[in-house]
Design an enzyme around this catalytic site. Structure first.
Site, PDB file in Angstrom:
ATOM      1  N   ASP A 299       0.833  -1.213   0.000  1.00 49.72           N
ATOM      2  CA  ASP A 299       0.000   0.000   0.000  1.00 49.72           C
ATOM      3  C   ASP A 299       0.866   1.260   0.000  1.00 49.72           C
ATOM      4  O   ASP A 299       0.502   2.274  -0.587  1.00 49.72           O
ATOM      5  CB  ASP A 299      -0.911   0.012   1.230  1.00 49.72           C
ATOM      6  CG  ASP A 299      -1.926  -1.111   1.183  1.00 49.72           C
ATOM      7  OD1 ASP A 299      -2.489  -1.348   0.099  1.00 49.72           O
ATOM      8  OD2 ASP A 299      -2.155  -1.769   2.218  1.00 49.72           O
TER       9      ASP A 299
ATOM     10  N   ASP B 114      -4.038  12.199  22.240  1.00 46.42           N
ATOM     11  CA  ASP B 114      -2.791  12.081  21.482  1.00 46.42           C
ATOM     12  C   ASP B 114      -2.887  12.781  20.135  1.00 46.42           C
ATOM     13  O   ASP B 114      -1.871  13.124  19.550  1.00 46.42           O
ATOM     14  CB  ASP B 114      -2.442  10.605  21.261  1.00 46.42           C
ATOM     15  CG  ASP B 114      -1.744  10.009  22.476  1.00 46.42           C
ATOM     16  OD1 ASP B 114      -1.551  10.762  23.457  1.00 46.42           O
ATOM     17  OD2 ASP B 114      -1.407   8.812  22.452  1.00 46.42           O
TER      18      ASP B 114
ATOM     19  N   ASN C 142      -4.446   8.576   2.074  1.00 41.93           N
ATOM     20  CA  ASN C 142      -4.924   7.918   3.296  1.00 41.93           C
ATOM     21  C   ASN C 142      -5.467   8.926   4.303  1.00 41.93           C
ATOM     22  O   ASN C 142      -6.653   8.946   4.575  1.00 41.93           O
ATOM     23  CB  ASN C 142      -3.789   7.145   3.975  1.00 41.93           C
ATOM     24  CG  ASN C 142      -3.738   5.683   3.552  1.00 41.93           C
ATOM     25  OD1 ASN C 142      -4.615   5.229   2.824  1.00 41.93           O
ATOM     26  ND2 ASN C 142      -2.732   4.971   4.003  1.00 41.93           N
TER      27      ASN C 142
ATOM     28  N   THR D  50      -9.073   1.957   6.392  1.00 37.54           N
ATOM     29  CA  THR D  50      -8.567   0.658   6.841  1.00 37.54           C
ATOM     30  C   THR D  50      -7.130   0.766   7.358  1.00 37.54           C
ATOM     31  O   THR D  50      -6.525  -0.243   7.715  1.00 37.54           O
ATOM     32  CB  THR D  50      -8.621  -0.375   5.682  1.00 37.54           C
ATOM     33  OG1 THR D  50      -8.129   0.258   4.498  1.00 37.54           O
ATOM     34  CG2 THR D  50     -10.024  -0.869   5.442  1.00 37.54           C
TER      35      THR D  50
ATOM     36  N   TYR E  73      -4.524   3.852   9.469  1.00 40.04           N
ATOM     37  CA  TYR E  73      -4.318   4.370  10.824  1.00 40.04           C
ATOM     38  C   TYR E  73      -5.660   4.645  11.533  1.00 40.04           C
ATOM     39  O   TYR E  73      -5.825   4.362  12.726  1.00 40.04           O
ATOM     40  CB  TYR E  73      -3.480   5.655  10.724  1.00 40.04           C
ATOM     41  CG  TYR E  73      -2.828   6.119  11.999  1.00 40.04           C
ATOM     42  CD1 TYR E  73      -2.970   5.431  13.200  1.00 40.04           C
ATOM     43  CD2 TYR E  73      -2.038   7.264  12.003  1.00 40.04           C
ATOM     44  CE1 TYR E  73      -2.347   5.872  14.364  1.00 40.04           C
ATOM     45  CE2 TYR E  73      -1.409   7.709  13.156  1.00 40.04           C
ATOM     46  CZ  TYR E  73      -1.569   7.014  14.329  1.00 40.04           C
ATOM     47  OH  TYR E  73      -0.968   7.454  15.473  1.00 40.04           O
ATOM     48  N   SER E  74      -6.610   5.168  10.792  1.00 40.51           N
ATOM     49  CA  SER E  74      -7.915   5.490  11.393  1.00 40.51           C
ATOM     50  C   SER E  74      -8.564   4.246  12.010  1.00 40.51           C
ATOM     51  O   SER E  74      -9.163   4.299  13.084  1.00 40.51           O
ATOM     52  CB  SER E  74      -8.827   6.087  10.313  1.00 40.51           C
ATOM     53  OG  SER E  74     -10.127   6.206  10.772  1.00 40.51           O
TER      54      SER E  74
HETATM   55  N1  LIG Z   1      -1.136   2.495  14.162  1.00 42.71           N
HETATM   56  C1  LIG Z   1      -1.260   2.354  12.860  1.00 42.71           C
HETATM   57  O1  LIG Z   1      -1.995   1.527  12.331  1.00 42.71           O
HETATM   58  C2  LIG Z   1      -0.480   3.267  11.981  1.00 42.71           C
HETATM   59  C3  LIG Z   1       0.443   4.131  12.507  1.00 42.71           C
HETATM   60  C4  LIG Z   1       1.130   4.969  11.629  1.00 42.71           C
HETATM   61  C5  LIG Z   1       0.854   4.936  10.258  1.00 42.71           C
HETATM   62  N2  LIG Z   1      -0.051   4.065   9.790  1.00 42.71           N
HETATM   63  C6  LIG Z   1      -0.427   4.026   8.392  1.00 42.71           C
HETATM   64  O2  LIG Z   1       0.658   3.853   7.544  1.00 42.71           O
HETATM   65  C7  LIG Z   1       0.413   4.593   6.386  1.00 42.71           C
HETATM   66  C8  LIG Z   1       1.647   4.787   5.627  1.00 42.71           C
HETATM   67  O3  LIG Z   1       1.892   3.548   5.041  1.00 42.71           O
HETATM   68  P1  LIG Z   1       3.341   3.148   4.569  1.00 42.71           P
HETATM   69  O4  LIG Z   1       3.238   1.846   3.878  1.00 42.71           O
HETATM   70  O5  LIG Z   1       3.969   4.294   3.886  1.00 42.71           O
HETATM   71  O6  LIG Z   1       4.061   2.991   5.932  1.00 42.71           O
HETATM   72  P2  LIG Z   1       4.532   1.646   6.640  1.00 42.71           P
HETATM   73  O7  LIG Z   1       5.548   0.995   5.809  1.00 42.71           O
HETATM   74  O8  LIG Z   1       4.879   2.014   8.047  1.00 42.71           O
HETATM   75  O9  LIG Z   1       3.228   0.730   6.602  1.00 42.71           O
HETATM   76  C9  LIG Z   1       2.116   0.948   7.406  1.00 42.71           C
HETATM   77  C10 LIG Z   1       1.097  -0.132   7.191  1.00 42.71           C
HETATM   78  O10 LIG Z   1      -0.146   0.462   6.858  1.00 42.71           O
HETATM   79  C11 LIG Z   1      -0.696  -0.239   5.775  1.00 42.71           C
HETATM   80  N3  LIG Z   1      -1.545   0.623   4.994  1.00 42.71           N
HETATM   81  C12 LIG Z   1      -1.187   1.698   4.293  1.00 42.71           C
HETATM   82  N4  LIG Z   1      -2.264   2.200   3.689  1.00 42.71           N
HETATM   83  C13 LIG Z   1      -3.300   1.411   3.993  1.00 42.71           C
HETATM   84  C14 LIG Z   1      -4.661   1.404   3.668  1.00 42.71           C
HETATM   85  N5  LIG Z   1      -5.181   2.341   2.903  1.00 42.71           N
HETATM   86  N6  LIG Z   1      -5.449   0.433   4.170  1.00 42.71           N
HETATM   87  C15 LIG Z   1      -4.938  -0.499   4.956  1.00 42.71           C
HETATM   88  N7  LIG Z   1      -3.658  -0.549   5.314  1.00 42.71           N
HETATM   89  C16 LIG Z   1      -2.852   0.391   4.839  1.00 42.71           C
HETATM   90  C17 LIG Z   1       0.471  -0.693   4.967  1.00 42.71           C
HETATM   91  O11 LIG Z   1       0.085  -1.810   4.159  1.00 42.71           O
HETATM   92  C18 LIG Z   1       1.436  -1.068   6.037  1.00 42.71           C
HETATM   93  O12 LIG Z   1       1.251  -2.382   6.453  1.00 42.71           O
HETATM   94  C19 LIG Z   1      -0.188   5.861   6.902  1.00 42.71           C
HETATM   95  O13 LIG Z   1      -0.914   6.524   5.907  1.00 42.71           O
HETATM   96  C20 LIG Z   1      -1.024   5.351   8.010  1.00 42.71           C
HETATM   97  O14 LIG Z   1      -2.339   5.094   7.612  1.00 42.71           O
HETATM   98  C21 LIG Z   1      -0.729   3.242  10.618  1.00 42.71           C
HETATM   99  N1  LIG Z   2       9.165   4.248  -5.099  1.00 43.45           N
HETATM  100  C1  LIG Z   2       9.368   4.528  -3.834  1.00 43.45           C
HETATM  101  N2  LIG Z   2      10.284   5.403  -3.434  1.00 43.45           N
HETATM  102  C2  LIG Z   2      10.497   5.692  -2.147  1.00 43.45           C
HETATM  103  N3  LIG Z   2       9.819   5.119  -1.153  1.00 43.45           N
HETATM  104  C3  LIG Z   2       8.867   4.237  -1.472  1.00 43.45           C
HETATM  105  C4  LIG Z   2       8.589   3.898  -2.826  1.00 43.45           C
HETATM  106  N4  LIG Z   2       7.614   2.977  -2.842  1.00 43.45           N
HETATM  107  C5  LIG Z   2       7.293   2.759  -1.558  1.00 43.45           C
HETATM  108  N5  LIG Z   2       8.050   3.513  -0.757  1.00 43.45           N
HETATM  109  C6  LIG Z   2       7.996   3.532   0.703  1.00 43.45           C
HETATM  110  O1  LIG Z   2       8.405   2.279   1.184  1.00 43.45           O
HETATM  111  C7  LIG Z   2       7.670   1.925   2.307  1.00 43.45           C
HETATM  112  C8  LIG Z   2       7.176   0.520   2.198  1.00 43.45           C
HETATM  113  O2  LIG Z   2       6.404   0.380   1.055  1.00 43.45           O
HETATM  114  P1  LIG Z   2       5.228  -0.633   0.944  1.00 43.45           P
HETATM  115  O3  LIG Z   2       4.193  -0.350   1.931  1.00 43.45           O
HETATM  116  O4  LIG Z   2       4.791  -0.622  -0.475  1.00 43.45           O
HETATM  117  O5  LIG Z   2       5.900  -2.005   1.223  1.00 43.45           O
HETATM  118  P2  LIG Z   2       5.749  -2.929   2.479  1.00 43.45           P
HETATM  119  O6  LIG Z   2       5.998  -2.153   3.712  1.00 43.45           O
HETATM  120  O7  LIG Z   2       6.605  -4.100   2.226  1.00 43.45           O
HETATM  121  O8  LIG Z   2       4.262  -3.366   2.350  1.00 43.45           O
HETATM  122  P3  LIG Z   2       3.409  -3.954   3.537  1.00 43.45           P
HETATM  123  O9  LIG Z   2       3.263  -2.837   4.494  1.00 43.45           O
HETATM  124  O10 LIG Z   2       2.142  -4.347   2.865  1.00 43.45           O
HETATM  125  O11 LIG Z   2       4.172  -5.094   4.088  1.00 43.45           O
HETATM  126  C9  LIG Z   2       6.560   2.953   2.419  1.00 43.45           C
HETATM  127  O12 LIG Z   2       6.836   3.822   3.484  1.00 43.45           O
HETATM  128  C10 LIG Z   2       6.584   3.688   1.152  1.00 43.45           C
HETATM  129  O13 LIG Z   2       6.284   5.064   1.296  1.00 43.45           O
END
Ligand SMILES: NC(=O)c1ccc[n+]([C@@H]2O[C@H](COP(=O)([O-])OP(=O)(O)OC[C@H]3O[C@@H](n4cnc5c(N)ncnc54)[C@H](O)[C@@H]3O)[C@@H](O)[C@H]2O)c1
Ligand SMILES: Nc1ncnc2c1ncn2[C@@H]1O[C@H](COP(=O)(O)OP(=O)(O)OP(=O)(O)O)[C@@H](O)[C@H]1O
Length: 531
Positions: free
Chosen positions: A295, A404, A374, A415, A417-418
């Site tokens: 995501d 917080d 998101n 789905t 952080y919210s």
């Molecule tokens: N306590 C929490 O659940 C928490 C805390 C901080 C951030 N987040 C989420 O992480 C997002 C950033 O994601 P990232 O991948 O760059 O960071 P990340 O790598 O820390 O991943 C955060 C997790 O959130 C999941 N996620 C992201 N977007 C989602 C969505 N629309 N629906 C369901 N799960 C989703 C990702 O798959 C990942 O597992 C933020 O937008 C925020 O929503 C969640």
């Molecule tokens: N092309 C990109 N350049 C820089 N950062 C990226 C890029 N694609 C993804 N990222 C960053 O890498 C992080 C992890 O990406 P992503 O959520 O796709 O993989 P993941 O953490 O392995 O997936 P999951 O959370 O489902 O296990 C995210 O914070 C995202 O913002």
């Protein structure tokens, strides 16, 4: 009772304290008798008190006087109410006679075209002396739809069997649709229909959206999660296939181009950009975006487009995939079908966020807007104090968040952080903004879902003990000092993501597979049963 009668004045005492009673008609003879007895008692009291008269007699006379006074006031009240009732009755009779005269004079109905070109039958009504149409009959088509106008549309005035207008007409009312001070005819037709004065829900506006190519796609942008061997292998394979089998132009990030060229000089054809200006113009060159990751990679792809976003095909190479419905191992099959079209699309709304500093002269004097797919989070950051955030929705005070922090989320982000903060899961196609507190220090703070057209303002009050921090899709933290605000509304540019099946099936599959939503072993049949 005659209408000309003067209602009795409430208090008619003369200077010596005796009551001067106005002449009354028969209906008030009782009252008159009471007033006379009051007068008698007054006279008795006025006589010089003889020495030796029992004091009890004086007390008794005082009591009688009080009773008489109360009776007189009741009689006066009754007379006044009756006079008022008669006045209303007289007005009603006059109005009724006037209406009957007008109806007798009424001419046949006249047709004219309304603003939409429909034939509207307007019953002729007398003109006022200055030639203006009587106010109650004036059509307010300029402001919305008037129920009486619609009711008459199609009425057959010439049909004698029809019950006269006056009896069949429903109460007149008007519907109007306003959008930030302007009326929106579009919404009027999308949301409800308004026939014969009844409001009904029109066809569902948000059906599954389908994208059909009018000319074949030529350029594909591939965005990949960094530091993943699986992603790198898939990326080079995919680039080769798209070039050789589909003859497409391929654009990748500078980092990815370097990786590909390190692998082989074969990838010389792959294009990239050199500066931010070129990134800004990507949307005008790219037909399709392919993401390889989780995501987070979809969020990354969305963040590259500050304006319109080309359709995104998200392949799943992460642990969770709420926005990544395509299995990476079947990429050929999926892309074959997508490049042919049509594609089912989920239009994912984004929020547009402006940070407005205390020093700003107006809300227009804000920093560069940031679009989030998101959510935007306003939290206490590293501060150990509770955040104190004043929240307004279209200038109405919503609440003060003490805890917080606060999450303002899209339905796509519902789905993420919210959800973890206790917000509801919402289908991404639902247009709305989730207002979810993070660890509120209050037992009664439940999350809200607000409509998509509102503007939310989160203000850090001057008396706040600490700073607040805003982060956008989990990135780009910005410090908000007391007096600073964050203003957030639905952005104009959504992110169209391709569906594997359709929007609803993909959403349900993601919450079943991603969250194991409501997974519970089914109770066995083998047990107690209702008899
Ligand atoms: N306590 C929490 O659940 C928490 C805390 C901080 C951030 N987040 C989420 O992480 C997002 C950033 O994601 P990232 O991948 O760059 O960071 P990340 O790598 O820390 O991943 C955060 C997790 O959130 C999941 N996620 C992201 N977007 C989602 C969505 N629309 N629906 C369901 N799960 C989703 C990702 O798959 C990942 O597992 C933020 O937008 C925020 O929503 C969640
Ligand atoms: N092309 C990109 N350049 C820089 N950062 C990226 C890029 N694609 C993804 N990222 C960053 O890498 C992080 C992890 O990406 P992503 O959520 O796709 O993989 P993941 O953490 O392995 O997936 P999951 O959370 O489902 O296990 C995210 O914070 C995202 O913002």
């Amino acid at each position: 009772m005659s209408m000309k009668q003067t209602p009795m004045s409430p208090n008619k005492h003369t200077s010596n304290g005796s009551a001067s009673v106005l002449p009354l008609e028969n209906a008030f003879s009782d009252s008159l008798a009471m007033l006379n007895s009051e007068k008698a008692v007054e006279e008795l009291i006025q006589q010089p008190i003889l020495h030796g008269i029992d004091e009890h007699l004086i007390e008794f006379a005082e009591a009688l006087r009080t009773v008489a006074k109360a009776l007189r006031q009741a009689a006066e009240g009754k007379a006044s109410a009756q006079a008022e009732a008669s006045e209303w009755k007289r007005k009603y009779e006059l109005e009724r006679t006037h209406n009957l005269q007008l109806e007798n004079k009424a001419m046949p109905s006249e047709k004219h075209l309304d603003e939409n070109g429909r034939v509207v039958h307007l019953t002729n009504k007398p003109l006022l002396s200055d030639g203006a149409v009587e106010k109650s009959d004036r059509c307010c088509g300029e402001h919305g739809i008037c129920s009486h106008q619609v009711l008459r549309d199609g009425e057959h005035d010439h049909d004698a069997s029809v019950v006269p207008n006056k009896m069949t007409r429903k109460a007149s009312f008007k519907l109007s649709w306003c959008c930030k001070g302007e009326k929106s005819d579009q919404k009027k037709h999308d949301i409800v229909s308004f026939e014969k004065g009844n409001i009904t829900t029109a066809e569902r506006s948000s059906k599954q959206i389908s994208l059909k190519w009018e000319s074949p796609p030529q350029t594909v942008l591939i965005l990949t999660k960094p530091n993943s061997t699986a992603v790198r292998i898939l990326c080079s394979e995919l680039v080769r296939w798209l070039k050789e089998q589909k003859s497409l132009n391929i654009v990748v990030e500078p980092r990815v181009r370097t990786e590909l060229l390190t692998e082989s000089s074969y990838y010389q054809f792959v294009q990239t950009w050199e500066n931010d200006k070129e990134i800004m113009s990507l949307h005008s060159k790219v037909d399709l975006v392919v993401t390889l990751g989780g995501d987070g990679t979809v969020l990354w792809a969305a963040s590259m487009f500050k304006g319109p976003v080309p359709p995104v095909v998200p392949f799943s190479l992460g642990s969770l995939g709420f926005m990544t419905p395509f299995y990476s191992e079947r990429y050929k099959e999926y892309l074959d079908s997508i490049l042919r079209g049509p594609i089912s699309i989920t239009l994912r709304h984004r929020l547009q966020c402006h940070v407005i500093r205390d020093s700003a002269k107006s809300d227009l004097d804000s920093e560069e807007p940031i679009l989030v797919l998101n959510e935007v989070t306003i939290d206490r950051g590293i501060s150990s104090f509770l955040t104190n955030l004043e929240c307004y929705c279209d200038n109405s005070f919503v609440t003060c968040v003490q805890g917080d922090g606060l999450i303002l989320s899209t339905t796509s982000g519902s789905t993420a952080y919210s959800l973890a903060a206790g917000g509801s899961m919402v289908h991404p196609q639902v247009p709305g903004i989730l207002f979810t507190p993070i660890c509120p220090h209050s037992l009664s703070f439940r999350p809200l879902i607000l409509p998509e057209y509102v503007t939310i303002r989160v203000q850090v009050p001057f008396n706040s003990r600490g700073h607040a921090w805003a982060s956008f899709d989990g990135k780009d933290r910005k410090k908000l000092a007391p007096g600073d605000a964050l203003v957030c509304s639905m952005a104009t540019w959504p992110v169209p993501t391709a569906c594997q099946a359709d929007s609803t099936s993909d959403f349900l599959r993601s919450i079943h597979e991603g969250l194991h939503w409501n997974l519970r072993k089914t109770q066995s049949f083998d047990g107690p049963r209702e008899t």
